[in-house]
Motif scaffolding. Structure first.
Motif, short mmCIF file in Angstrom:
data_model
loop_
_atom_site.label_atom_id
_atom_site.label_comp_id
_atom_site.label_asym_id
_atom_site.label_seq_id
_atom_site.Cartn_x
_atom_site.Cartn_y
_atom_site.Cartn_z
N ASN A 61 0.82 -1.21 0.00
CA ASN A 61 0.00 0.00 0.00
C ASN A 61 0.86 1.27 0.00
OD1 ASN A 61 -2.33 -1.59 0.10
ND2 ASN A 61 -2.27 -1.65 2.33
N GLN A 62 1.90 1.25 -0.79
CA GLN A 62 2.82 2.36 -0.98
C GLN A 62 3.58 2.74 0.29
OE1 GLN A 62 0.11 5.25 -2.58
NE2 GLN A 62 0.22 4.40 -4.64
N LEU A 63 3.68 1.81 1.23
CA LEU A 63 4.47 2.00 2.43
C LEU A 63 5.61 0.98 2.43
CD1 LEU A 63 1.60 2.33 5.06
CD2 LEU A 63 2.98 4.18 4.11
N GLU A 64 6.78 1.41 2.86
CA GLU A 64 7.92 0.50 2.92
C GLU A 64 8.18 0.07 4.35
OE1 GLU A 64 11.53 1.69 1.08
OE2 GLU A 64 10.72 1.40 -0.92
N TYR A 65 8.49 -1.20 4.51
CA TYR A 65 8.77 -1.79 5.81
C TYR A 65 10.09 -2.55 5.74
CZ TYR A 65 3.70 -1.25 6.52
OH TYR A 65 2.43 -0.76 6.63
N THR A 66 10.77 -2.64 6.85
CA THR A 66 11.89 -3.56 7.00
C THR A 66 11.31 -4.81 7.65
OG1 THR A 66 13.44 -1.74 7.25
CG2 THR A 66 14.17 -3.91 8.00
N VAL A 67 11.44 -5.95 6.97
CA VAL A 67 10.72 -7.15 7.40
C VAL A 67 11.63 -8.37 7.45
CG1 VAL A 67 8.55 -6.31 6.41
CG2 VAL A 67 10.02 -7.80 5.05
N TYR A 68 11.13 -9.37 8.15
CA TYR A 68 11.66 -10.72 8.07
C TYR A 68 10.61 -11.58 7.40
CZ TYR A 68 14.96 -9.34 11.77
OH TYR A 68 15.93 -8.71 12.51
N ARG A 69 11.04 -12.49 6.54
CA ARG A 69 10.15 -13.47 5.92
C ARG A 69 10.34 -14.80 6.62
NH1 ARG A 69 7.95 -12.22 0.86
NH2 ARG A 69 8.71 -10.26 0.04
N GLY A 70 9.26 -15.53 6.74
CA GLY A 70 9.36 -16.83 7.38
C GLY A 70 8.18 -17.70 7.01
N ASP A 85 3.25 -18.94 4.78
CA ASP A 85 4.35 -17.98 4.71
C ASP A 85 3.89 -16.72 5.42
OD1 ASP A 85 6.02 -19.61 3.15
OD2 ASP A 85 5.03 -18.96 1.31
N PHE A 86 4.79 -16.05 6.11
CA PHE A 86 4.43 -14.81 6.78
C PHE A 86 5.50 -13.76 6.56
CE2 PHE A 86 6.71 -17.25 10.04
CZ PHE A 86 7.66 -16.33 10.45
N ILE A 87 5.08 -12.53 6.73
CA ILE A 87 5.98 -11.38 6.71
C ILE A 87 5.73 -10.63 7.99
CG2 ILE A 87 6.56 -9.22 5.55
CD1 ILE A 87 5.72 -10.56 2.92
N VAL A 88 6.81 -10.36 8.73
CA VAL A 88 6.69 -9.70 10.03
C VAL A 88 7.59 -8.46 10.05
CG1 VAL A 88 8.45 -11.20 11.06
CG2 VAL A 88 6.81 -10.07 12.53
N ASP A 89 7.07 -7.38 10.59
CA ASP A 89 7.82 -6.13 10.71
C ASP A 89 9.03 -6.36 11.61
OD1 ASP A 89 8.68 -3.52 11.75
OD2 ASP A 89 6.92 -2.73 10.73
N ALA A 90 10.22 -6.04 11.11
CA ALA A 90 11.45 -6.28 11.85
C ALA A 90 11.68 -5.29 12.98
CB ALA A 90 12.65 -6.26 10.90
N LYS A 91 10.90 -4.22 13.02
CA LYS A 91 11.05 -3.23 14.09
C LYS A 91 10.09 -3.48 15.25
CE LYS A 91 12.78 0.34 11.05
NZ LYS A 91 12.59 1.67 10.48
N GLY A 93 7.64 -6.44 15.28
CA GLY A 93 7.16 -7.81 15.42
C GLY A 93 5.72 -7.97 14.98
N THR A 94 5.14 -6.94 14.38
CA THR A 94 3.76 -7.01 13.90
C THR A 94 3.69 -7.86 12.63
OG1 THR A 94 3.34 -4.80 14.75
CG2 THR A 94 1.81 -5.62 13.09
N ILE A 95 2.73 -8.77 12.60
CA ILE A 95 2.53 -9.60 11.40
C ILE A 95 1.87 -8.74 10.34
CG2 ILE A 95 1.39 -11.63 10.45
CD1 ILE A 95 1.43 -12.78 13.34
N LEU A 96 2.53 -8.63 9.19
CA LEU A 96 2.01 -7.79 8.11
C LEU A 96 1.26 -8.59 7.05
CD1 LEU A 96 5.14 -5.50 7.65
CD2 LEU A 96 3.04 -4.97 8.91
N ASP A 97 1.60 -9.88 6.91
CA ASP A 97 0.97 -10.69 5.88
C ASP A 97 1.14 -12.17 6.22
OD1 ASP A 97 -0.46 -11.04 3.51
OD2 ASP A 97 1.35 -11.09 2.27
N VAL A 98 0.10 -12.97 5.96
CA VAL A 98 0.14 -14.42 6.11
C VAL A 98 -0.56 -15.02 4.90
CG1 VAL A 98 -0.55 -16.41 7.49
CG2 VAL A 98 0.07 -14.29 8.63
N ASN A 99 0.11 -15.96 4.23
CA ASN A 99 -0.46 -16.65 3.06
C ASN A 99 -0.29 -18.14 3.22
OD1 ASN A 99 -1.16 -14.32 1.44
ND2 ASN A 99 1.03 -14.05 1.19
N GLU A 100 -1.30 -18.90 2.78
CA GLU A 100 -1.22 -20.35 2.80
C GLU A 100 -0.43 -20.82 1.59
OE1 GLU A 100 -4.00 -24.32 3.15
OE2 GLU A 100 -4.92 -22.36 3.23
#
Length: 100
Positions: A61-70, A85-91, A93-100
């Protein structure tokens, strides 16, 4: 000699303060994974997990994050293993996305 010793002392204190401030910018990948597992364990029966140790830049959504993928493995009520699969904000710890 006295000025030299004071200079070294001030430099060491300043370095320690800066290091602790910079080190707090990103949470560790292990801590991020633990937070994700704690949050998702209310919805899934988590049986396995992994995380990339190197943070990366991710946009949504036009915002940049520093993330960890897992990812994680979870079993459903039929004992089938599902992969997420998930993407979590590295600053934060907020979960930004989860996909099956």
């Amino acid at each position: 000699m006295k000025r030299f010793a004071i200079g070294i002392g001030v430099g060491l204190v300043a370095g320690l303060l800066l290091r602790s401030k910079i080190g707090q910018e990103l949470i560790s990948p292990e801590r991020a994974l633990k937070q994700v597992k704690n949050k998702l364990s209310h919805s899934f029966n988590v049986t396995g997990s992994w995380i990339h140790m190197i943070p990366e830049t991710w946009s949504k959504n036009q915002l940049e994050y520093t993330v960890y993928r897992g990812g994680l493995t979870a079993s459903n009520e039929n004992e089938e293993n599902l992969q997420y699969d998930f993407i979590v904000d590295a600053k934060t710890g907020t979960i930004l996305d989860v996909n099956e």
